[in-house]
Design a protein around this motif. Sequence first.
Motif, PDB file in Angstrom:
ATOM      1  N   GLN A 184       0.746  -8.636 -33.777  1.00 55.15           N
ATOM      2  CA  GLN A 184      -0.300  -7.932 -32.986  1.00 55.15           C
ATOM      3  C   GLN A 184      -0.793  -8.519 -31.625  1.00 55.15           C
ATOM      4  OE1 GLN A 184      -3.581  -7.521 -35.810  1.00 55.15           O
ATOM      5  NE2 GLN A 184      -3.091  -5.459 -35.805  1.00 55.15           N
ATOM      6  N   GLU A 185      -0.800 -10.081 -31.585  1.00 55.39           N
ATOM      7  CA  GLU A 185      -0.894 -10.633 -30.506  1.00 55.39           C
ATOM      8  C   GLU A 185      -0.037 -10.175 -29.339  1.00 55.39           C
ATOM      9  OE1 GLU A 185      -3.564 -14.319 -32.316  1.00 55.39           O
ATOM     10  OE2 GLU A 185      -1.159 -14.542 -32.197  1.00 55.39           O
ATOM     11  N   ALA A 186       1.326 -10.437 -29.786  1.00 55.30           N
ATOM     12  CA  ALA A 186       2.683 -10.386 -28.986  1.00 55.30           C
ATOM     13  C   ALA A 186       2.691  -8.949 -28.522  1.00 55.30           C
ATOM     14  CB  ALA A 186       3.953 -10.701 -29.752  1.00 55.30           C
ATOM     15  N   GLU A 187       2.415  -8.035 -29.283  1.00 49.43           N
ATOM     16  CA  GLU A 187       2.466  -6.548 -28.878  1.00 49.43           C
ATOM     17  C   GLU A 187       1.152  -6.388 -27.702  1.00 49.43           C
ATOM     18  OE1 GLU A 187       1.984  -4.480 -32.554  1.00 49.43           O
ATOM     19  OE2 GLU A 187       4.044  -4.547 -32.934  1.00 49.43           O
ATOM     20  N   LYS A 188       0.331  -6.770 -28.118  1.00 51.95           N
ATOM     21  CA  LYS A 188      -1.046  -6.743 -27.046  1.00 51.95           C
ATOM     22  C   LYS A 188      -0.528  -7.278 -25.579  1.00 51.95           C
ATOM     23  CE  LYS A 188      -5.965  -7.031 -26.733  1.00 51.95           C
ATOM     24  NZ  LYS A 188      -7.199  -7.634 -27.424  1.00 51.95           N
ATOM     25  N   LEU A 189      -0.136  -8.532 -25.576  1.00 50.85           N
ATOM     26  CA  LEU A 189       0.271  -9.145 -24.531  1.00 50.85           C
ATOM     27  C   LEU A 189       1.643  -8.289 -23.829  1.00 50.85           C
ATOM     28  CD1 LEU A 189       0.581 -11.731 -22.501  1.00 50.85           C
ATOM     29  CD2 LEU A 189       2.031 -12.858 -24.041  1.00 50.85           C
ATOM     30  N   GLU A 190       2.541  -7.944 -24.455  1.00 51.17           N
ATOM     31  CA  GLU A 190       3.492  -6.952 -23.930  1.00 51.17           C
ATOM     32  C   GLU A 190       3.123  -5.615 -23.514  1.00 51.17           C
ATOM     33  OE1 GLU A 190       6.237  -6.696 -27.476  1.00 51.17           O
ATOM     34  OE2 GLU A 190       6.994  -8.728 -27.357  1.00 51.17           O
ATOM     35  N   LYS A 191       2.053  -5.194 -23.926  1.00 53.88           N
ATOM     36  CA  LYS A 191       1.270  -3.860 -23.615  1.00 53.88           C
ATOM     37  C   LYS A 191       0.554  -4.140 -22.372  1.00 53.88           C
ATOM     38  CE  LYS A 191      -1.370  -0.256 -24.887  1.00 53.88           C
ATOM     39  NZ  LYS A 191      -2.257   0.433 -25.772  1.00 53.88           N
ATOM     40  N   TYR A 192       0.056  -5.186 -22.182  1.00 50.79           N
ATOM     41  CA  TYR A 192      -0.683  -5.499 -21.120  1.00 50.79           C
ATOM     42  C   TYR A 192       0.210  -5.934 -19.829  1.00 50.79           C
ATOM     43  CZ  TYR A 192      -3.924  -7.883 -17.827  1.00 50.79           C
ATOM     44  OH  TYR A 192      -4.820  -8.218 -16.635  1.00 50.79           O
ATOM     45  N   GLY A 205       2.303  -4.491 -14.882  1.00 49.00           N
ATOM     46  CA  GLY A 205       3.754  -5.137 -14.086  1.00 49.00           C
ATOM     47  C   GLY A 205       3.768  -6.498 -13.764  1.00 49.00           C
ATOM     48  N   ARG A 206       3.119  -7.206 -14.758  1.00 48.61           N
ATOM     49  CA  ARG A 206       3.130  -8.761 -14.310  1.00 48.61           C
ATOM     50  C   ARG A 206       3.802  -9.500 -15.677  1.00 48.61           C
ATOM     51  NH1 ARG A 206      -2.555 -10.660 -14.292  1.00 48.61           N
ATOM     52  NH2 ARG A 206      -1.910 -12.568 -13.533  1.00 48.61           N
ATOM     53  N   PRO A 207       4.537 -10.323 -15.332  1.00 52.20           N
ATOM     54  CA  PRO A 207       5.059 -11.259 -16.450  1.00 52.20           C
ATOM     55  C   PRO A 207       4.277 -11.939 -17.163  1.00 52.20           C
ATOM     56  CG  PRO A 207       5.513 -12.396 -14.265  1.00 52.20           C
ATOM     57  CD  PRO A 207       4.773 -10.917 -13.933  1.00 52.20           C
ATOM     58  N   THR A 216       4.154 -14.990 -18.203  1.00 51.10           N
ATOM     59  CA  THR A 216       3.806 -16.336 -17.940  1.00 51.10           C
ATOM     60  C   THR A 216       2.744 -16.492 -16.731  1.00 51.10           C
ATOM     61  OG1 THR A 216       5.640 -16.146 -16.432  1.00 51.10           O
ATOM     62  CG2 THR A 216       6.301 -17.318 -18.440  1.00 51.10           C
ATOM     63  N   ASP A 217       2.741 -15.395 -16.110  1.00 50.10           N
ATOM     64  CA  ASP A 217       1.758 -15.203 -15.088  1.00 50.10           C
ATOM     65  C   ASP A 217       0.407 -14.933 -15.722  1.00 50.10           C
ATOM     66  OD1 ASP A 217       3.611 -15.670 -13.005  1.00 50.10           O
ATOM     67  OD2 ASP A 217       3.412 -13.801 -12.085  1.00 50.10           O
ATOM     68  N   VAL A 218       0.663 -14.184 -16.779  1.00 47.61           N
ATOM     69  CA  VAL A 218      -0.838 -13.711 -17.444  1.00 47.61           C
ATOM     70  C   VAL A 218      -1.466 -14.798 -18.103  1.00 47.61           C
ATOM     71  CG1 VAL A 218      -1.608 -12.337 -19.279  1.00 47.61           C
ATOM     72  CG2 VAL A 218       0.242 -11.273 -17.479  1.00 47.61           C
ATOM     73  N   ILE A 219      -0.638 -15.484 -18.806  1.00 42.27           N
ATOM     74  CA  ILE A 219      -0.951 -16.797 -19.603  1.00 42.27           C
ATOM     75  C   ILE A 219      -1.215 -17.881 -18.644  1.00 42.27           C
ATOM     76  CG2 ILE A 219      -0.157 -18.594 -21.221  1.00 42.27           C
ATOM     77  CD1 ILE A 219       1.945 -16.444 -22.305  1.00 42.27           C
ATOM     78  N   ARG A 220      -0.899 -18.198 -17.360  1.00 36.15           N
ATOM     79  CA  ARG A 220      -1.307 -19.106 -16.651  1.00 36.15           C
ATOM     80  C   ARG A 220      -2.751 -18.711 -16.028  1.00 36.15           C
ATOM     81  NH1 ARG A 220       3.430 -18.663 -13.803  1.00 36.15           N
ATOM     82  NH2 ARG A 220       4.887 -20.301 -14.658  1.00 36.15           N
ATOM     83  N   GLU A 221      -2.573 -17.604 -15.899  1.00 35.45           N
ATOM     84  CA  GLU A 221      -4.120 -17.004 -15.293  1.00 35.45           C
ATOM     85  C   GLU A 221      -5.278 -17.375 -16.391  1.00 35.45           C
ATOM     86  OE1 GLU A 221      -6.092 -12.839 -14.374  1.00 35.45           O
ATOM     87  OE2 GLU A 221      -4.383 -13.461 -13.130  1.00 35.45           O
ATOM     88  N   LEU A 222      -5.049 -17.076 -17.601  1.00 34.34           N
ATOM     89  CA  LEU A 222      -6.048 -17.405 -18.637  1.00 34.34           C
ATOM     90  C   LEU A 222      -6.087 -18.811 -19.237  1.00 34.34           C
ATOM     91  CD1 LEU A 222      -4.577 -14.497 -20.976  1.00 34.34           C
ATOM     92  CD2 LEU A 222      -6.753 -14.535 -19.977  1.00 34.34           C
ATOM     93  N   ILE A 223      -5.116 -19.619 -18.861  1.00 33.40           N
ATOM     94  CA  ILE A 223      -5.291 -20.941 -18.945  1.00 33.40           C
ATOM     95  C   ILE A 223      -6.353 -21.499 -17.886  1.00 33.40           C
ATOM     96  CG2 ILE A 223      -4.302 -23.279 -18.870  1.00 33.40           C
ATOM     97  CD1 ILE A 223      -1.839 -21.818 -20.549  1.00 33.40           C
ATOM     98  N   ARG A 224      -6.059 -21.168 -16.573  1.00 35.45           N
ATOM     99  CA  ARG A 224      -6.981 -21.392 -15.659  1.00 35.45           C
ATOM    100  C   ARG A 224      -8.477 -21.228 -15.598  1.00 35.45           C
ATOM    101  NH1 ARG A 224      -2.408 -19.218 -11.739  1.00 35.45           N
ATOM    102  NH2 ARG A 224      -1.059 -21.087 -11.793  1.00 35.45           N
TER     103      ARG A 224
END
Length: 56
Positions: free
Chosen positions: A18-26, A31-33, A35-43
Amino acid sequence: MTNKKWAVKRITVNLATQEAEKLEKYCRQTGRPATDVIRELIRALPINDDSKDASN
């Protein structure tokens, strides 16, 4: 963060289906990769600057 030197540290993250599907859907919707989404969340993570927590 203007310096684009990547691969300082590579990590692997295990996600539930479910987590992977949610990330992929987002990523599809924005239209963002991933890695960019995860980096932004970490920041955006709050950091406690107390020196006593540095060893944990």
